[in-house]
Design an enzyme around this catalytic site. Structure first.
Site, PDB file in Angstrom:
ATOM      1  N   GLN A 138      -2.448  11.780  20.583  1.00  0.00           N
ATOM      2  CA  GLN A 138      -3.053  11.659  21.916  1.00  0.00           C
ATOM      3  C   GLN A 138      -4.329  12.493  21.983  1.00  0.00           C
ATOM      4  O   GLN A 138      -4.266  13.722  22.007  1.00  0.00           O
ATOM      5  CB  GLN A 138      -2.020  12.156  22.941  1.00  0.00           C
ATOM      6  CG  GLN A 138      -2.431  12.065  24.375  1.00  0.00           C
ATOM      7  CD  GLN A 138      -1.446  12.802  25.277  1.00  0.00           C
ATOM      8  OE1 GLN A 138      -0.637  13.617  24.798  1.00  0.00           O
ATOM      9  NE2 GLN A 138      -1.510  12.546  26.559  1.00  0.00           N
ATOM     10  N   SER A 141      -6.917  16.111  25.643  1.00  0.00           N
ATOM     11  CA  SER A 141      -7.415  17.450  25.991  1.00  0.00           C
ATOM     12  C   SER A 141      -8.646  17.833  25.191  1.00  0.00           C
ATOM     13  O   SER A 141      -8.783  17.464  24.021  1.00  0.00           O
ATOM     14  CB  SER A 141      -6.337  18.503  25.735  1.00  0.00           C
ATOM     15  OG  SER A 141      -5.169  18.192  26.426  1.00  0.00           O
ATOM     16  N   GLU A 256       4.316  10.416  29.567  1.00  0.00           N
ATOM     17  CA  GLU A 256       4.455  11.694  28.845  1.00  0.00           C
ATOM     18  C   GLU A 256       5.438  12.601  29.576  1.00  0.00           C
ATOM     19  O   GLU A 256       6.326  13.194  28.969  1.00  0.00           O
ATOM     20  CB  GLU A 256       3.092  12.374  28.739  1.00  0.00           C
ATOM     21  CG  GLU A 256       3.155  13.700  27.988  1.00  0.00           C
ATOM     22  CD  GLU A 256       1.785  14.327  27.785  1.00  0.00           C
ATOM     23  OE1 GLU A 256       0.876  14.071  28.606  1.00  0.00           O
ATOM     24  OE2 GLU A 256       1.623  15.085  26.818  1.00  0.00           O
ATOM     25  N   GLU A 386       2.263  25.068  36.681  1.00  0.00           N
ATOM     26  CA  GLU A 386       1.485  25.233  37.924  1.00  0.00           C
ATOM     27  C   GLU A 386       1.029  23.869  38.445  1.00  0.00           C
ATOM     28  O   GLU A 386       1.133  23.573  39.644  1.00  0.00           O
ATOM     29  CB  GLU A 386       0.248  26.125  37.683  1.00  0.00           C
ATOM     30  CG  GLU A 386       0.545  27.588  37.419  1.00  0.00           C
ATOM     31  CD  GLU A 386       0.972  27.875  35.971  1.00  0.00           C
ATOM     32  OE1 GLU A 386       0.958  26.948  35.141  1.00  0.00           O
ATOM     33  OE2 GLU A 386       1.332  29.024  35.683  1.00  0.00           O
TER      34      GLU A 386
HETATM   35  C1  LIG Z   1       2.467  22.404  22.302  1.00  0.00           C
HETATM   36  C2  LIG Z   1       1.328  21.668  22.940  1.00  0.00           C
HETATM   37  C3  LIG Z   1       1.053  20.385  22.525  1.00  0.00           C
HETATM   38  C4  LIG Z   1       0.004  19.671  23.108  1.00  0.00           C
HETATM   39  N1  LIG Z   1      -0.273  18.417  22.625  1.00  0.00           N
HETATM   40  C5  LIG Z   1      -1.353  17.733  23.132  1.00  0.00           C
HETATM   41  C6  LIG Z   1      -1.727  16.467  22.576  1.00  0.00           C
HETATM   42  O1  LIG Z   1      -1.096  15.954  21.643  1.00  0.00           O
HETATM   43  N2  LIG Z   1      -2.808  15.838  23.078  1.00  0.00           N
HETATM   44  C7  LIG Z   1      -3.539  16.360  24.109  1.00  0.00           C
HETATM   45  O2  LIG Z   1      -4.488  15.708  24.523  1.00  0.00           O
HETATM   46  N3  LIG Z   1      -3.226  17.578  24.636  1.00  0.00           N
HETATM   47  C8  LIG Z   1      -2.144  18.278  24.180  1.00  0.00           C
HETATM   48  N4  LIG Z   1      -1.824  19.517  24.688  1.00  0.00           N
HETATM   49  C9  LIG Z   1      -2.703  20.106  25.690  1.00  0.00           C
HETATM   50  C10 LIG Z   1      -2.082  20.216  27.072  1.00  0.00           C
HETATM   51  O3  LIG Z   1      -2.021  18.975  27.701  1.00  0.00           O
HETATM   52  C11 LIG Z   1      -2.955  21.215  27.839  1.00  0.00           C
HETATM   53  O4  LIG Z   1      -2.811  22.467  27.197  1.00  0.00           O
HETATM   54  C12 LIG Z   1      -2.550  21.344  29.276  1.00  0.00           C
HETATM   55  O5  LIG Z   1      -2.848  20.158  29.980  1.00  0.00           O
HETATM   56  C13 LIG Z   1      -3.262  22.531  29.966  1.00  0.00           C
HETATM   57  O6  LIG Z   1      -4.629  22.498  29.732  1.00  0.00           O
HETATM   58  P1  LIG Z   1      -5.418  23.787  29.190  1.00  0.00           P
HETATM   59  O7  LIG Z   1      -4.660  24.314  28.018  1.00  0.00           O
HETATM   60  O8  LIG Z   1      -6.844  23.391  29.002  1.00  0.00           O
HETATM   61  O9  LIG Z   1      -5.302  24.861  30.359  1.00  0.00           O
HETATM   62  P2  LIG Z   1      -6.204  24.938  31.680  1.00  0.00           P
HETATM   63  O10 LIG Z   1      -6.233  23.616  32.340  1.00  0.00           O
HETATM   64  O11 LIG Z   1      -7.491  25.585  31.365  1.00  0.00           O
HETATM   65  O12 LIG Z   1      -5.324  25.904  32.566  1.00  0.00           O
HETATM   66  C14 LIG Z   1      -5.285  27.317  32.374  1.00  0.00           C
HETATM   67  C15 LIG Z   1      -4.315  27.897  33.393  1.00  0.00           C
HETATM   68  O13 LIG Z   1      -4.805  27.624  34.739  1.00  0.00           O
HETATM   69  C16 LIG Z   1      -3.800  26.954  35.497  1.00  0.00           C
HETATM   70  N5  LIG Z   1      -4.428  25.968  36.389  1.00  0.00           N
HETATM   71  C17 LIG Z   1      -5.408  25.081  36.048  1.00  0.00           C
HETATM   72  N6  LIG Z   1      -5.734  24.319  37.123  1.00  0.00           N
HETATM   73  C18 LIG Z   1      -4.949  24.732  38.150  1.00  0.00           C
HETATM   74  C19 LIG Z   1      -4.788  24.324  39.516  1.00  0.00           C
HETATM   75  N7  LIG Z   1      -5.528  23.342  40.040  1.00  0.00           N
HETATM   76  N8  LIG Z   1      -3.876  24.970  40.273  1.00  0.00           N
HETATM   77  C20 LIG Z   1      -3.107  25.974  39.767  1.00  0.00           C
HETATM   78  N9  LIG Z   1      -3.211  26.408  38.464  1.00  0.00           N
HETATM   79  C21 LIG Z   1      -4.104  25.792  37.677  1.00  0.00           C
HETATM   80  C22 LIG Z   1      -2.938  26.267  34.450  1.00  0.00           C
HETATM   81  O14 LIG Z   1      -1.632  25.991  34.954  1.00  0.00           O
HETATM   82  C23 LIG Z   1      -2.927  27.281  33.317  1.00  0.00           C
HETATM   83  O15 LIG Z   1      -1.969  28.276  33.559  1.00  0.00           O
HETATM   84  C24 LIG Z   1      -0.772  20.256  24.144  1.00  0.00           C
HETATM   85  C25 LIG Z   1      -0.483  21.558  24.569  1.00  0.00           C
HETATM   86  C26 LIG Z   1       0.547  22.258  23.974  1.00  0.00           C
HETATM   87  C27 LIG Z   1       0.817  23.655  24.431  1.00  0.00           C
END
Ligand SMILES: Cc1cc2nc3c(=O)[nH]c(=O)nc-3n(C[C@H](O)[C@H](O)[C@H](O)COP(=O)(O)OP(=O)(O)OC[C@H]3O[C@@H](n4cnc5c(N)ncnc54)[C@H](O)[C@@H]3O)c2cc1C
Length: 417
Positions: A138, A141, A256, A386
């Site tokens: 996928q 991100s 998902e 969150e």
């Molecule tokens: C084990 C693992 C596997 C994954 N596999 C995939 C994959 O195969 N393909 C893919 O595309 N992605 C994948 N991901 C990515 C995953 O979808 C993202 O990590 C997730 O959506 C969070 O995005 P970010 O890490 O950029 O955090 P951010 O969006 O930057 O968030 C940082 C923090 O801010 C908080 N936050 C952000 N916005 C808000 C809001 N509006 N209100 C309150 N709190 C908020 C979040 O909850 C988090 O605590 C994976 C992640 C993990 C950990």
């Protein structure tokens, strides 16, 4: 299984038929050992039959049972939700993975292609998903776009019958093994962020796709950075209309959540053939269960586990009677993820110094530490807790919407990190 709806004759019939299939497809004695609660016999059956989780996926995928809701034409059973439910109950009972190794293909890509793909795309991509001949990943991100996925920057520019893609994706689970990627890219930077996106099927072996594994604190590298440099994608691999990528991506995201809510979030259970019930494994990871403090915490976790199972039972009963998935999916994902963290934390805390230093042959201690470290990801993957709480607040409790600072602005003008 403690919490289970009583079988109608239809359900009992399917259950018996599926058990018969399991008896013929699994190593001899596997089903009988679990029915008898005989762990030693189960381990012996697994060993004698050379259990190989990689070989199980194509066997299971060829039967239709892996995707009962897909039409028979594409390798499913043209079945109903209750059938999927019965099969999943049986898979859990016999310690088998719900989706096999092509989790993202079966759980996410397949349902998205079924909903938005052309006949030619369904014909081309669905069967190799079930047989695990083609693994999917996928590509959603990005370093600057996770929770706010619609702000993503990877660009796709049309060039005749092809699209040229440039950008970077991150956290791409199993990209190193994948043939295809579900890719969302920006095709119109001058439209509002949700409207300028298009969804593509990206060949991970194309020139310009570079996959760099990211080593995690567990010591493994399940996910990757993916760099896309002048990657050419034929227009026939576009899924849905140009500019409609957000609607298509939402189908993937909804699936998902449903997929992850149905899993134990324990990587071992994705492979199948796990040794015993996760609760018993947890108890064995605690060296001294006579300590009154530890006992109190174990009792609390036991209560939480029951709550979790009752919530899953409610969702399952609704599904068996044909209801669409309700809010239980998001509630379960949040609760399951945080419960998993609390449980693995207790196992570590109750183990004292043995939690961080163990002899090389102590596999129990190692799996305790790995479970603890891996559980950190549970509240992030598939939507953070969150974000899911925001959704529960808005869609279930009817509270005001989260603030949208870029509402109505075109993507090129919004602030991004
Ligand atoms: C084990 C693992 C596997 C994954 N596999 C995939 C994959 O195969 N393909 C893919 O595309 N992605 C994948 N991901 C990515 C995953 O979808 C993202 O990590 C997730 O959506 C969070 O995005 P970010 O890490 O950029 O955090 P951010 O969006 O930057 O968030 C940082 C923090 O801010 C908080 N936050 C952000 N916005 C808000 C809001 N509006 N209100 C309150 N709190 C908020 C979040 O909850 C988090 O605590 C994976 C992640 C993990 C950990």
């Amino acid at each position: 299984m403690k919490w289970q709806v009583e079988d109608t004759s239809e359900r009992a019939e399917l259950r018996a038929e599926f058990r018969e299939f399991l008896r013929s497809a699994l190593p001899a004695g596997w089903v009988e050992a679990i029915d008898a609660g005989d762990e030693a016999a189960f381990e012996a059956a697994k060993k004698a039959g050379n259990w190989n989780p990689l070989a199980w996926t194509p066997t299971f995928g060829a039967t239709g049972y892996m995707a009962p809701l897909w039409s028979e034409e594409y390798g499913g059973m043209s079945g109903e939700v209750w059938m999927q439910q019965v099969i999943r109950e049986e898979l859990r009972r016999y310690r088998l993975p719900l989706f096999g190794i092509n989790l993202l293909g079966v759980g996410l890509a397949g349902p998205t292609i079924i909903e938005h793909g052309t006949e030619a795309q369904k014909e081309r991509y669905l069967r190799p998903i079930l047989s695990a001949q083609e693994i999917w990943c996928q590509l959603f991100s990005e370093p600057g776009s996770g929770s706010d996925l619609a702000s993503l920057s990877t660009r796709a520019v049309r060039d005749g019958d092809e699209w040229v893609v440039n950008g970077q994706k991150v956290w791409t689970t199993i990209a190193q093994f994948a043939k295809w990627g579900m890719l969302v890219a920006r095709t119109d930077p001058e439209a509002p962020k949700h409207e300028g996106l298009t969804y593509f099927i990206c060949d991970m072996h194309s020139p310009g796709v570079e996959v760099r594994p990211l080593k995690q604190m567990t010591g493994t590298a399940e996910f990757n950075e993916v760099y896309l440099t002048d990657v050419r994608i034929p227009d026939e691999r576009r899924l849905g209309d140009v500019g409609d990528g957000w609607r298509v991506a939402r189908t993937t995201l909804m699936n998902e959540r449903a997929t992850l809510a149905g899993l134990s979030l324990d990587p071992a259970s994705i492979m199948g053939g796990t040794r015993r019930d996760p609760w018993e494994t947890f108890l064995e990871q605690i060296p001294d269960t006579s300590d009154p403090n530890v006992r109190q915490k174990v009792a609390q976790l036991y209560i939480e586990q029951e709550v979790k199972e009752i919530t899953a039972f409610r969702a399952n009963s609704a599904r068996l009677s044909g209801a669409a998935p309700g809010p239980e999916g998001s509630v379960n994902k949040v609760f399951n993820a945080e419960y998993n963290q609390r449980r693995s934390e207790l196992a570590m805390n109750a183990s004292g110094p043995a939690a961080i230093a163990w002899s090389p042959d102590d596999s129990e201690a190692e799996s305790r530490a790995v479970s603890f470290l891996r559980a950190r990801a549970n509240t992030i993957e598939g939507g953070t807790s969150e974000i899911l709480r925001n959704q529960i607040a808005e869609r279930v409790l009817g509270l005001p919407r989260d603030i949208e600072v870029d509402k109505g602005k075109v993507w090129s003008e919004i602030l991004r990190n």
